[in-house]
Design a protein around this motif. Structure first.
Motif, PDB file in Angstrom:
ATOM      1  N   GLU A 131       0.918  -1.400  -0.016  1.00  0.00           N
ATOM      2  CA  GLU A 131      -0.052   0.042  -0.009  1.00  0.00           C
ATOM      3  C   GLU A 131       1.014   1.180   0.098  1.00  0.00           C
ATOM      4  O   GLU A 131       1.748   1.506   1.006  1.00  0.00           O
ATOM      5  N   LEU A 132       0.814   2.160  -1.135  1.00  0.00           N
ATOM      6  CA  LEU A 132       1.759   3.170  -1.348  1.00  0.00           C
ATOM      7  C   LEU A 132       1.066   4.397  -1.628  1.00  0.00           C
ATOM      8  O   LEU A 132      -0.070   4.374  -2.105  1.00  0.00           O
ATOM      9  N   ASP A 133       1.831   5.615  -1.641  1.00  0.00           N
ATOM     10  CA  ASP A 133       1.486   6.874  -2.461  1.00  0.00           C
ATOM     11  C   ASP A 133       1.772   6.827  -3.649  1.00  0.00           C
ATOM     12  O   ASP A 133       2.643   5.732  -4.261  1.00  0.00           O
ATOM     13  N   GLN A 134       1.214   7.734  -4.414  1.00  0.00           N
ATOM     14  CA  GLN A 134       1.448   7.782  -5.929  1.00  0.00           C
ATOM     15  C   GLN A 134       2.992   7.645  -6.533  1.00  0.00           C
ATOM     16  O   GLN A 134       3.641   7.059  -7.287  1.00  0.00           O
ATOM     17  N   ALA A 135       3.821   8.498  -5.823  1.00  0.00           N
ATOM     18  CA  ALA A 135       5.216   8.613  -6.170  1.00  0.00           C
ATOM     19  C   ALA A 135       6.072   7.262  -5.684  1.00  0.00           C
ATOM     20  O   ALA A 135       6.708   6.994  -6.415  1.00  0.00           O
ATOM     21  N   GLU A 136       5.497   7.031  -4.601  1.00  0.00           N
ATOM     22  CA  GLU A 136       5.899   5.247  -4.321  1.00  0.00           C
ATOM     23  C   GLU A 136       5.703   4.321  -5.298  1.00  0.00           C
ATOM     24  O   GLU A 136       6.516   3.526  -5.591  1.00  0.00           O
ATOM     25  N   ILE A 137       4.436   4.294  -5.815  1.00  0.00           N
ATOM     26  CA  ILE A 137       4.217   3.431  -7.001  1.00  0.00           C
ATOM     27  C   ILE A 137       5.095   3.557  -8.237  1.00  0.00           C
ATOM     28  O   ILE A 137       5.550   2.572  -8.651  1.00  0.00           O
ATOM     29  N   PRO A 202       1.486  12.691  -2.017  1.00  0.00           N
ATOM     30  CA  PRO A 202       1.989  13.202  -3.337  1.00  0.00           C
ATOM     31  C   PRO A 202       1.110  12.899  -4.469  1.00  0.00           C
ATOM     32  O   PRO A 202       0.495  11.933  -4.704  1.00  0.00           O
ATOM     33  N   PHE A 203       1.109  13.882  -5.317  1.00  0.00           N
ATOM     34  CA  PHE A 203       0.088  14.020  -6.783  1.00  0.00           C
ATOM     35  C   PHE A 203      -1.580  14.234  -6.062  1.00  0.00           C
ATOM     36  O   PHE A 203      -2.038  14.787  -6.682  1.00  0.00           O
ATOM     37  N   SER A 204      -1.693  13.462  -5.148  1.00  0.00           N
ATOM     38  CA  SER A 204      -3.266  13.662  -4.751  1.00  0.00           C
ATOM     39  C   SER A 204      -3.492  15.119  -4.213  1.00  0.00           C
ATOM     40  O   SER A 204      -4.472  15.661  -4.598  1.00  0.00           O
ATOM     41  N   THR A 205      -2.481  15.833  -3.510  1.00  0.00           N
ATOM     42  CA  THR A 205      -2.673  16.994  -3.239  1.00  0.00           C
ATOM     43  C   THR A 205      -2.795  18.104  -4.242  1.00  0.00           C
ATOM     44  O   THR A 205      -3.873  18.921  -4.274  1.00  0.00           O
ATOM     45  N   ASP A 206      -1.992  18.022  -5.249  1.00  0.00           N
ATOM     46  CA  ASP A 206      -2.257  18.804  -6.452  1.00  0.00           C
ATOM     47  C   ASP A 206      -3.431  18.454  -7.196  1.00  0.00           C
ATOM     48  O   ASP A 206      -4.160  19.388  -7.541  1.00  0.00           O
TER      49      ASP A 206
END
Length: 310
Positions: A131-137, A202-206
């Motif tokens: 389970e990761l954030d977008q940057a980690e993916i 990351p990316f979700s905030t934007d």
């Protein structure tokens, strides 16, 4: 001469080299830290080569020889993976290991069900899930730590491919009984003056901030958190509103306090789908997983979720 190493040892070596930490590598490959330490020590002993510089406060760093060794280890692991893919293609069997990533914001709602149904069909497939954030993916796919990932179509780089599965319209998440909760829809302009609890990943905030830009208004952010459960509980307890593209059928925060969801009019729906590295679908097991997701990640087959709308 018999081989003096195993593929598993090489996998652990590469994981430590990328993570710079035995503990982090152990979490990524789902084994204990002592197992990884033992594998590294055995490799160094067998080849008479110091692979890592051990720095107490800063973790581990590959030596110059270790960097060369790790590069060859990656090539050996890639070749072994191609052999497995070839065997699967020849026999027509779906088997082997799949490293599956999932965006942390919806992993609990989607990943277990998709994995369960796939494993029931193909019991010889061994899964590792992350389970990761977008940057980690993105980093995991590029480093071959992941084979495929479930996520949103958020700034997908050109060296990765995206397979859309669902389109999800955004919703405002509001405290139960909020004056806007009874509306048929709300707009970003309606929400802008209110306090916002921002899911800060990351990316979700934007993405969330970009929802307001076309209207020329800015959200009033009062809290930021990386945990979706915290976002929902903060909203449910009256600290502000938030925005989500996917929501559970149960309209309650993790602490049991009720929530309201209202469609957000204006912004386009966001696609949920699969992200893969170039050439990943050449493997039969990955192709089978992609096709399984096409069939199962749908509004009709995820009855535990309320999808789209607005």
């Amino acid at each position: 001469m018999p081989l003096r190493f195993t593929l598993r040892q090489l996998e652990y070596l590469v994981a430590v080299g990328e993570a710079g930490s035995i503990a982090v590598a152990a979490e990524r490959v789902n084994v204990s830290s002592p197992s990884i330490s033992a594998a590294i020590a055995q490799l160094e002993q067998e080849f008479g080569l110091q692979l890592f510089i051990r720095r107490h406060a800063q973790g581990l760093a590959l030596t110059q020889g270790g960097r060369q060794f790790a590069a060859e280890a990656r090539a050996v692991l890639a070749a072994a993976g191609r052999l497995s893919d070839l065997a699967n293609s020849i026999t027509g069997q779906v088997r082997g290991r799949v490293a599956l990533g999932c965006l942390v914001t919806f992993a609990q709602m989607v990943l277990p069900r998709v994995r369960r149904s796939f494993c029931d069909l193909h019991p010889d497939v061994e899964f590792q899930q992350f389970e990761l954030d977008q940057a980690e993916i993105f980093a995991g796919l590029r480093a071959a730590r992941l084979d495929v990932a479930l996520t949103y179509e958020l700034d997908i780089p050109p060296d990765l491919s995206f397979v859309p599965l669902l389109r999800l319209a955004p919703h405002a998440v509001l405290p139960f009984g909020h004056p806007l909760a009874g509306c048929g829809f709300v707009t970003p302009a309606d929400l802008a003056p209110l306090p916002m609890i921002l899911l800060d990943l990351p990316f979700s905030t934007d993405y969330f901030l970009d929802l307001f830009r076309p209207t020329g208004v800015r959200p009033k952010i009062v809290e930021r958190t990386r945990d979706l459960g915290v976002v929902r509980s903060m909203v449910a307890n009256g600290f502000g509103y938030s925005i989500a593209n996917i929501r559970p059928a149960s309209a309650a925060a993790p602490d049991g306090t009720p929530l309201s969801f209202v469609p957000l009019r204006g912004p386009e729906p966001l696609a949920l789908g699969l992200v893969l590295a170039e050439g990943a679908q050449s493997a039969l097991t990955i192709r089978a997983f992609v096709e399984h997701c096409r069939a199962t990640v749908t509004e009709a087959t995820l009855p535990g979720l309320v999808i789209g709308g607005g």
